[in-house]
Design a protein around this motif. Sequence first.
Motif, short mmCIF file in Angstrom:
data_model
loop_
_atom_site.label_atom_id
_atom_site.label_comp_id
_atom_site.label_asym_id
_atom_site.label_seq_id
_atom_site.Cartn_x
_atom_site.Cartn_y
_atom_site.Cartn_z
N ASP A 131 0.83 -1.21 0.00
CA ASP A 131 0.00 0.00 0.00
C ASP A 131 0.87 1.26 0.00
O ASP A 131 0.58 2.23 -0.72
CB ASP A 131 -0.91 0.01 1.24
N ALA A 132 1.94 1.22 0.78
CA ALA A 132 2.84 2.37 0.86
C ALA A 132 3.55 2.59 -0.47
O ALA A 132 3.74 3.74 -0.91
CB ALA A 132 3.85 2.17 1.98
N ARG A 133 3.95 1.50 -1.11
CA ARG A 133 4.64 1.62 -2.40
C ARG A 133 3.72 2.19 -3.46
O ARG A 133 4.12 3.03 -4.28
CB ARG A 133 5.18 0.25 -2.83
N VAL A 134 2.47 1.73 -3.49
CA VAL A 134 1.49 2.25 -4.45
C VAL A 134 1.27 3.74 -4.23
O VAL A 134 1.24 4.53 -5.19
CB VAL A 134 0.16 1.49 -4.34
N ALA A 135 1.14 4.16 -2.98
CA ALA A 135 0.95 5.58 -2.67
C ALA A 135 2.17 6.39 -3.10
O ALA A 135 2.03 7.51 -3.63
CB ALA A 135 0.70 5.75 -1.17
N GLU A 136 3.35 5.83 -2.90
CA GLU A 136 4.60 6.51 -3.30
C GLU A 136 4.67 6.70 -4.81
O GLU A 136 5.00 7.79 -5.29
CB GLU A 136 5.79 5.68 -2.81
N ILE A 137 4.34 5.66 -5.56
CA ILE A 137 4.38 5.74 -7.02
C ILE A 137 3.33 6.73 -7.52
O ILE A 137 3.60 7.54 -8.41
CB ILE A 137 4.15 4.35 -7.65
#
Length: 252
Positions: A131-137
């Motif tokens: 979830d954090a990676r998706v938000a970052e991208i």
Amino acid sequence: MTIGAGAGTLLEVSGISVSFDGFKAINNLSFNIGPAELRAVIGPNGAGKTTFMDIVTGKTRPDEGTVRWGENYTNLLKRNEAQIARAGIGRKFQRPTVFEDQSVTDNLMMALKAARSPWKVLFWRAGAKDDARVAEIAAQVGLADQLPRKAGELSHGQKQWLEIGMLLAQEPKLLLVDEPAAGMTLAEREATTALLVDLARTRAVVVVEHDMEFVRRLNCRVTVLHEGSVLAEGSLDHVTADKRVIEVYLGR
């Protein structure tokens, strides 16, 4: 000791040629790009730009020449398309390809780099790290406020950014981007310029483009292709002052 593709070289294309029904689409082409470099590739229709990308990504096999990749000097011509993608080469085509009925979040989540065996895919569940990676991208490509929306509801430019985000989810070392500015509004074009420049700080980015103003904004090294070979290379001012470039491309 393993010999690399050359000091500061990520991709080395050397002496590549390929013919289709007697037409030489690529003619003894050599091309190098560094690990954190932004490069624009321009040239008239039929210059070999698309075929060049097809060869690098494994879609087309050349008749002769070599394509070497990374620190280990890997021979990409012995890899298939999927293996090349996993090695770190991502390609974005001119027309964005996204899952329009799925949300921006789901599109990015499906693209995340992970084990893809049937068994692992069946039982995979997104975690906090995903979830954090998706938000970052999403934030990186300017879609942080669009995550719940269906991809089909996005503007053309936003779909382009989403597809770039989906490629970033695979953690590529090289991005090949085909005419990203086509069909975009002025504001979207400016945002895309800033995005590509930012991405090239941490990976190689090759942009194939016809729009000279967009290329000028990229402020990067330019390679001009003609009849499947490199005609000129250097800054945009340098190549556009070249009489051969003016004759075969800019003068038309």
